[in-house]
Design an enzyme around this catalytic site. Sequence first.
Site, mmCIF file in Angstrom:
data_model
loop_
_atom_site.group_PDB
_atom_site.id
_atom_site.type_symbol
_atom_site.label_atom_id
_atom_site.label_comp_id
_atom_site.label_asym_id
_atom_site.label_seq_id
_atom_site.Cartn_x
_atom_site.Cartn_y
_atom_site.Cartn_z
ATOM 1 N N PRO A 1 0.794 -1.226 0.000
ATOM 2 C CA PRO A 1 0.000 0.000 0.000
ATOM 3 C C PRO A 1 0.827 1.277 0.000
ATOM 4 C CG PRO A 1 -0.084 -1.066 2.139
ATOM 5 C CD PRO A 1 0.568 -2.041 1.212
ATOM 6 N N ASN A 2 0.309 2.245 -0.720
ATOM 7 C CA ASN A 2 0.852 3.615 -0.817
ATOM 8 C C ASN A 2 2.126 3.727 -1.650
ATOM 9 O OD1 ASN A 2 -1.206 4.798 0.893
ATOM 10 N ND2 ASN A 2 -0.217 3.728 2.583
ATOM 11 N N ARG B 1 13.109 4.452 12.608
ATOM 12 C CA ARG B 1 11.871 5.226 12.584
ATOM 13 C C ARG B 1 11.000 4.909 13.806
ATOM 14 N NH1 ARG B 1 9.190 4.846 6.900
ATOM 15 N NH2 ARG B 1 8.098 6.637 7.779
ATOM 16 N N ASN C 1 7.972 -5.578 -0.823
ATOM 17 C CA ASN C 1 7.886 -4.451 0.100
ATOM 18 C C ASN C 1 6.413 -4.366 0.465
ATOM 19 O OD1 ASN C 1 7.805 -2.133 1.558
ATOM 20 N ND2 ASN C 1 8.832 -0.838 0.037
ATOM 21 N N TYR D 1 11.105 8.823 1.581
ATOM 22 C CA TYR D 1 11.154 7.771 0.566
ATOM 23 C C TYR D 1 11.878 8.158 -0.726
ATOM 24 C CZ TYR D 1 7.731 5.694 3.704
ATOM 25 O OH TYR D 1 7.114 5.173 4.805
ATOM 26 N N HIS E 1 12.734 -2.648 2.162
ATOM 27 C CA HIS E 1 12.143 -1.366 2.539
ATOM 28 C C HIS E 1 13.045 -0.249 2.038
ATOM 29 C CE1 HIS E 1 9.197 -3.311 5.035
ATOM 30 N NE2 HIS E 1 10.171 -4.090 5.480
ATOM 31 N N ARG F 1 5.141 10.930 -2.495
ATOM 32 C CA ARG F 1 4.851 10.612 -1.101
ATOM 33 C C ARG F 1 6.063 10.862 -0.205
ATOM 34 N NH1 ARG F 1 4.727 4.520 1.337
ATOM 35 N NH2 ARG F 1 3.909 5.099 3.363
ATOM 36 N N GLU G 1 12.577 -9.577 1.819
ATOM 37 C CA GLU G 1 11.800 -8.408 2.242
ATOM 38 C C GLU G 1 12.645 -7.154 2.042
ATOM 39 O OE1 GLU G 1 11.025 -8.510 6.441
ATOM 40 O OE2 GLU G 1 10.023 -6.560 6.414
ATOM 41 N N ALA H 1 3.067 -0.723 4.884
ATOM 42 C CA ALA H 1 2.560 -0.745 6.262
ATOM 43 C C ALA H 1 2.081 -2.139 6.685
ATOM 44 C CB ALA H 1 1.434 0.266 6.410
HETATM 45 C C1 DQA Z 1 8.171 1.042 3.911
HETATM 46 C C2 DQA Z 1 8.248 1.247 5.428
HETATM 47 C C3 DQA Z 1 6.892 1.047 6.070
HETATM 48 O O1 DQA Z 1 6.978 1.267 7.479
HETATM 49 C C4 DQA Z 1 5.882 2.019 5.487
HETATM 50 O O2 DQA Z 1 4.602 1.790 6.049
HETATM 51 C C5 DQA Z 1 5.848 2.000 4.009
HETATM 52 C C6 DQA Z 1 7.112 1.911 3.272
HETATM 53 C C7 DQA Z 1 9.508 1.367 3.222
HETATM 54 O O3 DQA Z 1 9.686 0.945 2.087
HETATM 55 O O4 DQA Z 1 10.354 2.067 3.792
HETATM 56 O O5 DQA Z 1 4.794 2.143 3.399
HETATM 57 O O6 DQA Z 1 7.872 -0.334 3.656
#
Ligand code: DQA
Length: 149
Positions: A12-13, A109, A76, A25, A102, A20, A100, A79
């Site tokens: 998501p997002n 964080r 990835n 990011y 990020h 964003r 995994e 959240a």
């Molecule tokens: C994320 C880190 C997560 O905590 C966050 O909710 C994201 C992006 C990252 O790529 O740094 O949406 O996965």
Amino acid sequence: MQELSILILHGPNLNLLGKREPGVYGTVTLDEINQLLEREAEALQVKISPFQSNHEGALVDAIHAAMGQHQGLLINAGAYTHTSVAIRDAIAAVAIPTVEVHLSNIYKREEFRHHSYIAPVSIGQISGFGAQSYWLGLIALVNHLKKPV
Ligand code: DQA
């Protein structure tokens, strides 16, 4: 030997990357990340299939559909990393080697980002290198698939 196929899942997002929270990011878009991965996949002689969804169930469905189709999963989960037992269970169920990634360093964080449900069902995790986390993750996953250590 048949070409390895890797499913790339963006949670998501991540469709908003570029716009964003660029301070967290970066300014690279999701399309640019997929292009970066496509170039590396060609160099590694593997096939990649990127998919993004903002919906937990759609990500679970994509993981199930990977069975017999893909030999590796680069994810990835956004959240959902910190909340989704369902995605964790789907990865465990299909038993496809998973890395995994990020963009941000989740351990630097907020505390709620320090726990990952995905980490225990992954080979490893790469966190904090921006778009390069995906690139490093793809190389690590393919190396593992070609020559497990
Ligand atoms: C994320 C880190 C997560 O905590 C966050 O909710 C994201 C992006 C990252 O790529 O740094 O949406 O996965």
